[in-house]
Design an enzyme around this catalytic site. Structure first.
Site, PDB file in Angstrom:
ATOM      1  N   ASP A  78      -9.070  80.711-146.151  1.00 47.53           N
ATOM      2  CA  ASP A  78     -10.359  80.028-146.327  1.00 47.53           C
ATOM      3  C   ASP A  78     -11.497  80.864-145.733  1.00 47.53           C
ATOM      4  O   ASP A  78     -12.526  81.100-146.368  1.00 47.53           O
ATOM      5  CB  ASP A  78     -10.319  78.603-145.742  1.00 47.53           C
ATOM      6  CG  ASP A  78      -9.550  78.510-144.429  1.00 47.53           C
ATOM      7  OD1 ASP A  78      -8.926  79.513-144.019  1.00 47.53           O
ATOM      8  OD2 ASP A  78      -9.575  77.439-143.807  1.00 47.53           O
ATOM      9  N   TYR A 127       4.504  80.697-157.441  1.00 44.58           N
ATOM     10  CA  TYR A 127       4.719  81.117-158.824  1.00 44.58           C
ATOM     11  C   TYR A 127       6.200  81.271-159.164  1.00 44.58           C
ATOM     12  O   TYR A 127       6.536  81.732-160.244  1.00 44.58           O
ATOM     13  CB  TYR A 127       4.029  82.460-159.087  1.00 44.58           C
ATOM     14  CG  TYR A 127       2.534  82.361-159.219  1.00 44.58           C
ATOM     15  CD1 TYR A 127       1.759  81.998-158.121  1.00 44.58           C
ATOM     16  CD2 TYR A 127       1.896  82.630-160.416  1.00 44.58           C
ATOM     17  CE1 TYR A 127       0.387  81.913-158.224  1.00 44.58           C
ATOM     18  CE2 TYR A 127       0.513  82.548-160.525  1.00 44.58           C
ATOM     19  CZ  TYR A 127      -0.226  82.190-159.423  1.00 44.58           C
ATOM     20  OH  TYR A 127      -1.580  82.110-159.523  1.00 44.58           O
ATOM     21  N   LYS A 154      -2.236  81.561-144.677  1.00 46.66           N
ATOM     22  CA  LYS A 154      -2.636  80.282-144.078  1.00 46.66           C
ATOM     23  C   LYS A 154      -1.506  79.886-143.133  1.00 46.66           C
ATOM     24  O   LYS A 154      -0.881  78.823-143.250  1.00 46.66           O
ATOM     25  CB  LYS A 154      -2.866  79.253-145.209  1.00 46.66           C
ATOM     26  CG  LYS A 154      -3.503  77.954-144.775  1.00 46.66           C
ATOM     27  CD  LYS A 154      -4.990  78.037-144.556  1.00 46.66           C
ATOM     28  CE  LYS A 154      -5.511  76.689-144.096  1.00 46.66           C
ATOM     29  NZ  LYS A 154      -6.903  76.735-143.636  1.00 46.66           N
ATOM     30  N   ASP A 200      -3.967  86.011-156.371  1.00 51.47           N
ATOM     31  CA  ASP A 200      -4.532  85.703-157.689  1.00 51.47           C
ATOM     32  C   ASP A 200      -5.978  85.227-157.548  1.00 51.47           C
ATOM     33  O   ASP A 200      -6.897  85.714-158.220  1.00 51.47           O
ATOM     34  CB  ASP A 200      -3.664  84.608-158.340  1.00 51.47           C
ATOM     35  CG  ASP A 200      -3.967  84.431-159.819  1.00 51.47           C
ATOM     36  OD1 ASP A 200      -4.676  85.286-160.393  1.00 51.47           O
ATOM     37  OD2 ASP A 200      -3.503  83.441-160.402  1.00 51.47           O
TER      38      ASP A 200
END
Ligand code: NAD
Length: 364
Positions: free
Chosen positions: A224, A124, A191, A248
């Protein structure tokens, strides 16, 4: 005492839901002086920007704001007002509690999760290079030179940057929040197996910070796996801390677990400023129809009252909202199992019902 609070109605459904929250907040008996500040597409023509300086000035002065959602055009047009506001005021922590209220339309019971989202960096940060520009070509050359990796020349780029300092402050924020609110566990989401230098750094810092809080359990999850586990057994999670994008997505997922975006409040917090706003967006298709659920903004108002140390008023307002949800009569379409249920009421009727409950509680 009168509290000066900046009120940003936003656009789309923003003006009607913030008006609802304003009425409910005033009905608690706490006295507010609302400093109106406009942002979004509606002020673009007048000020030449969707985020006039007046908005920043008002929040810097009052230190507290209640904000409705603002539309962000996809692909072109202005960049996100929301991102600019959070970055401009260094509102680095986005706090999004998601808990099940009895009677809410959800398959799950006893969910009580607080998502702490880093608010200023990651994908972002707004550092992007458009496909075909000289800057994008230079970046492709640099990658080829330094990594010996060929990147397609028709690529566009959005840079993901995660810093040590900002990771540390958001993870510390999550642990401090956990400690102050008698929470037991913090889960860091990442991740890091793939993005070793951005998410990897976030995880390494999170592990380091966790050692300073031996009283609070710490664990981490790949994003995930996290989404699957949230869908399967959300009750195992307590406080979740995540970089911007995962935070988010996960906060919308958590909103879904507890009955939808209409029930998901939020706050953007800096060291001495706070902007309270729901997780949901401006839902333009419902704008001006007196249709959507004002509870997410009202619950953001509950957070605002806590922030002002108006604990009694906060508890009364939350109880009034919870009672309206439990009764299931004066609720909007999204709170019905069948969204086409003709018994659903409009935004203003929900506020009327909440105010009625508040009035009853002041007489009891
Ligand atoms: P959205 O949150 O506006 O809507 C998603 C879905 O949830 C829609 O089906 C909508 O009807 C429903 N919904 C949202 N709020 C609701 C409410 N209070 N009651 C009942 N149903 C509700 O998300 P979107 O459609 O992805 O985004 C619309 C715009 O809002 C975009 O321009 C986006 O950038 C912007 N946005 C702004 C903010 C913010 O201002 N903080 C946050 C998210 C999205």
């Amino acid at each position: 005492m009168v509290y000066d609070v900046t009120l940003i109605p936003g656009d789309g459904i923003g003006p009607e839901v913030t008006e609802a929250a304003k009425r409910a907040l005033e009905a608690t008996g706490v006295i507010f002086h609302w400093d109106l500040a406009y942002a979004g597409a509606s002020v673009q023509d007048k000020f030449g920007t969707p985020l006039p300086d007046l908005v920043f000035e008002s929040i810097r002065k009052n230190k507290v704001a209640l904000k409705g959602p603002v539309t962000t055009p996809v692909g072109s047009g202005f960049r996100s007002v929301n991102v600019a506001l959070r970055k401009g005021l260094d509102l680095y922590a986005c706090l999004r509690p998601c808990k099940t209220y009895s009677g809410a339309p959800t398959l799950y019971k006893d969910v009580d999760i607080v998502v702490v989202r880093e608010n200023t960096e990651d994908l972002y940060s707004g550092i992007e290079f458009e496909e075909g520009t000289p800057e994008a070509r230079r970046l492709i050359e640099l990658i080829l030179e330094t990594k010996e990796e060929a990147v397609r020349t028709d690529s566009g780029f959005s840079i993901k940057s995660i810093s040590e300092a900002n990771s540390r402050r958001i993870v510390k924020f999550a642990f401090e929040y956990a400690r102050a609110h008698q929470r037991k566990k913090v889960t860091a989401v990442h991740k890091a197996n793939i993005m070793k230098f951005s998410d990897g750094l976030f995880l390494a810092v999170a592990r380091e910070v966790a050692r300073e809080y031996p009283d609070i359990e710490f664990e981490d999850r790949l994003v995930d796996n996290m989404t699957m586990q949230l869908a399967k057994r959300p009750q195992q999670f307590d406080v979740i801390v995540a970089p911007n994008l995962y935070g988010d997505i996960i906060s919308d997922l958590c909103a879904g677990l507890v009955g939808g975006l209409g029930l998901a409040p939020g706050a953007n917090l800096g060291d001495n400023m706070a902007v309270f706003e729901p997780t949901h967006g401006s839902a333009p298709k419902y704008a001006g129809q007196n249709k959507v659920n004002p509870m997410a903004v009202m619950l953001s108002g509950v957070m605002l009252l806590h922030h002002l140390n108006e604990t009694k008023a906060a508890d009364r307002l939350e109880k009034a909202i919870a009672e309206v949800i439990a009764e299931g009569k004066s609720v909007t379409y999204d709170m019905k199992l069948n969204m086409a249920d003709a018994q659903a009421v409009g935004t203003s009727q929900v506020v009327d019902a909440v105010i009625e409950k508040l009035e009853e509680s002041s007489h009891s």
